[in-house]
Scaffold this motif. Structure first.
Motif, mmCIF file in Angstrom:
data_model
loop_
_atom_site.group_PDB
_atom_site.id
_atom_site.type_symbol
_atom_site.label_atom_id
_atom_site.label_comp_id
_atom_site.label_asym_id
_atom_site.label_seq_id
_atom_site.Cartn_x
_atom_site.Cartn_y
_atom_site.Cartn_z
ATOM 1 N N ASP A 66 39.842 13.157 -29.011
ATOM 2 C CA ASP A 66 41.064 14.193 -28.735
ATOM 3 C C ASP A 66 42.443 13.899 -29.476
ATOM 4 O OD1 ASP A 66 41.085 16.682 -27.642
ATOM 5 O OD2 ASP A 66 42.169 15.938 -25.804
ATOM 6 N N LEU A 67 42.514 12.847 -30.247
ATOM 7 C CA LEU A 67 43.659 12.313 -31.113
ATOM 8 C C LEU A 67 44.175 13.536 -31.904
ATOM 9 C CD1 LEU A 67 46.018 10.661 -31.145
ATOM 10 C CD2 LEU A 67 44.832 9.062 -33.061
ATOM 11 N N ALA A 68 43.135 13.853 -32.665
ATOM 12 C CA ALA A 68 43.711 15.066 -33.673
ATOM 13 C C ALA A 68 44.367 16.237 -32.772
ATOM 14 C CB ALA A 68 42.696 15.355 -34.769
ATOM 15 N N LEU A 71 47.870 15.101 -31.565
ATOM 16 C CA LEU A 71 48.961 14.864 -32.759
ATOM 17 C C LEU A 71 49.284 16.618 -33.058
ATOM 18 C CD1 LEU A 71 47.524 12.069 -34.664
ATOM 19 C CD2 LEU A 71 49.711 12.288 -33.244
ATOM 20 N N THR A 72 48.271 17.467 -33.162
ATOM 21 C CA THR A 72 48.604 18.810 -33.765
ATOM 22 C C THR A 72 49.260 19.445 -32.584
ATOM 23 O OG1 THR A 72 46.644 18.817 -34.970
ATOM 24 C CG2 THR A 72 47.431 20.957 -34.430
ATOM 25 N N ASN A 73 49.457 18.917 -31.454
ATOM 26 C CA ASN A 73 49.790 19.949 -30.480
ATOM 27 C C ASN A 73 51.252 19.372 -30.341
ATOM 28 O OD1 ASN A 73 47.797 21.890 -29.491
ATOM 29 N ND2 ASN A 73 47.317 20.072 -27.855
ATOM 30 N N GLN A 74 51.364 17.932 -30.769
ATOM 31 C CA GLN A 74 52.857 17.427 -30.706
ATOM 32 C C GLN A 74 53.627 18.020 -31.858
ATOM 33 O OE1 GLN A 74 54.374 13.990 -30.089
ATOM 34 N NE2 GLN A 74 53.335 13.951 -27.970
ATOM 35 N N HIS A 76 53.032 21.385 -33.256
ATOM 36 C CA HIS A 76 53.333 22.592 -32.723
ATOM 37 C C HIS A 76 54.710 22.683 -31.893
ATOM 38 C CE1 HIS A 76 50.525 24.813 -35.120
ATOM 39 N NE2 HIS A 76 49.681 23.594 -34.844
ATOM 40 N N ASP A 77 54.602 21.644 -31.016
ATOM 41 C CA ASP A 77 55.522 21.708 -29.755
ATOM 42 C C ASP A 77 56.842 21.535 -30.463
ATOM 43 O OD1 ASP A 77 53.477 22.232 -28.026
ATOM 44 O OD2 ASP A 77 53.392 20.470 -27.115
ATOM 45 N N HIS A 78 56.923 20.718 -31.347
ATOM 46 C CA HIS A 78 58.279 20.413 -32.221
ATOM 47 C C HIS A 78 58.259 21.018 -33.506
ATOM 48 C CE1 HIS A 78 57.481 17.288 -29.023
ATOM 49 N NE2 HIS A 78 58.876 17.566 -28.760
ATOM 50 N N HIS A 79 57.802 22.194 -33.633
ATOM 51 C CA HIS A 79 57.736 22.582 -34.893
ATOM 52 C C HIS A 79 59.223 22.939 -35.409
ATOM 53 C CE1 HIS A 79 59.516 26.757 -33.598
ATOM 54 N NE2 HIS A 79 58.482 26.394 -32.604
ATOM 55 N N ASP A 80 60.365 22.987 -34.666
ATOM 56 C CA ASP A 80 61.782 23.232 -35.045
ATOM 57 C C ASP A 80 62.214 21.781 -35.814
ATOM 58 O OD1 ASP A 80 61.291 21.953 -32.329
ATOM 59 O OD2 ASP A 80 63.486 22.168 -32.064
ATOM 60 N N PHE A 111 60.488 12.700 -30.478
ATOM 61 C CA PHE A 111 59.062 13.190 -31.180
ATOM 62 C C PHE A 111 58.321 12.024 -31.677
ATOM 63 C CE2 PHE A 111 57.085 14.773 -35.106
ATOM 64 C CZ PHE A 111 56.341 15.300 -34.438
ATOM 65 N N ALA A 112 59.091 11.104 -32.399
ATOM 66 C CA ALA A 112 58.560 10.068 -33.024
ATOM 67 C C ALA A 112 57.996 9.123 -32.114
ATOM 68 C CB ALA A 112 59.449 9.237 -34.192
#
Length: 149
Positions: A66-68, A71-74, A76-80, A111-112
């Motif tokens: 489930d890592l990919a 990471l993708t959700n992270q 998208h959640d911080h697209h700004d 985020f990092a």
């Protein structure tokens, strides 16, 4: 440019000389200026509200359950905060990602930390720089702006 005189112990001076040689500095002064400049940049970006630009680089095992998706959700959640991301397949199992980020340094650090602390992320590093004091999207050069911001 100002000239100063400093007193430094032999071990620190030897370090400055090794650094100067290893990085190709023309003088001790150039090496010391870069060290002080780096410390000044770190201090300028220390405030959580301080605007910054950063690169986040990390290596991860894409087969970790489930890592990919996480990471993708992270991302998208911080697209700004995201400017661009480079994804490189290192081998059958490991990937390298480098993300260019921009925003308040506290948000960028959070985020990092959220990315680097994920199970399956093997190595991670955030390199943060204070954002230059320039009006948004001000250019000293001319080029056609065919893109949207």
């Amino acid at each position: 440019m100002e000239r100063i005189t400093i007193t430094i112990d032999a071990d620190l001076l030897a370090f400055v000389d090794r650094l100067s040689a290893a990085k190709g500095y023309g003088s001790r002064s150039e090496a010391i200026r870069d060290m002080v400049r780096e410390a000044a940049q770190a201090e300028a970006a220390a405030s959580p509200e301080a605007p910054c630009v950063a690169t986040l680089s990390y290596v991860y095992d894409h087969e970790t359950r489930d890592l990919a998706r996480r990471l993708t959700n992270q991302q998208h959640d911080h697209h700004d905060l995201s400017v661009a991301t480079l994804h490189v397949h290192l081998d059958r199992h490991e990937c390298l990602e480098v993300s260019v980020l921009r925003g308040p340094s506290g948000n960028v650090r959070a985020f990092a930390d959220g990315v680097i602390s994920q199970r399956g992320v093997r190595h991670g590093h955030l390199h943060l720089l204070p954002e230059p004091d320039a009006p948004e999207h001000s250019h000293a050069h001319s080029h056609p702006h065919d893109h949207e911001h």
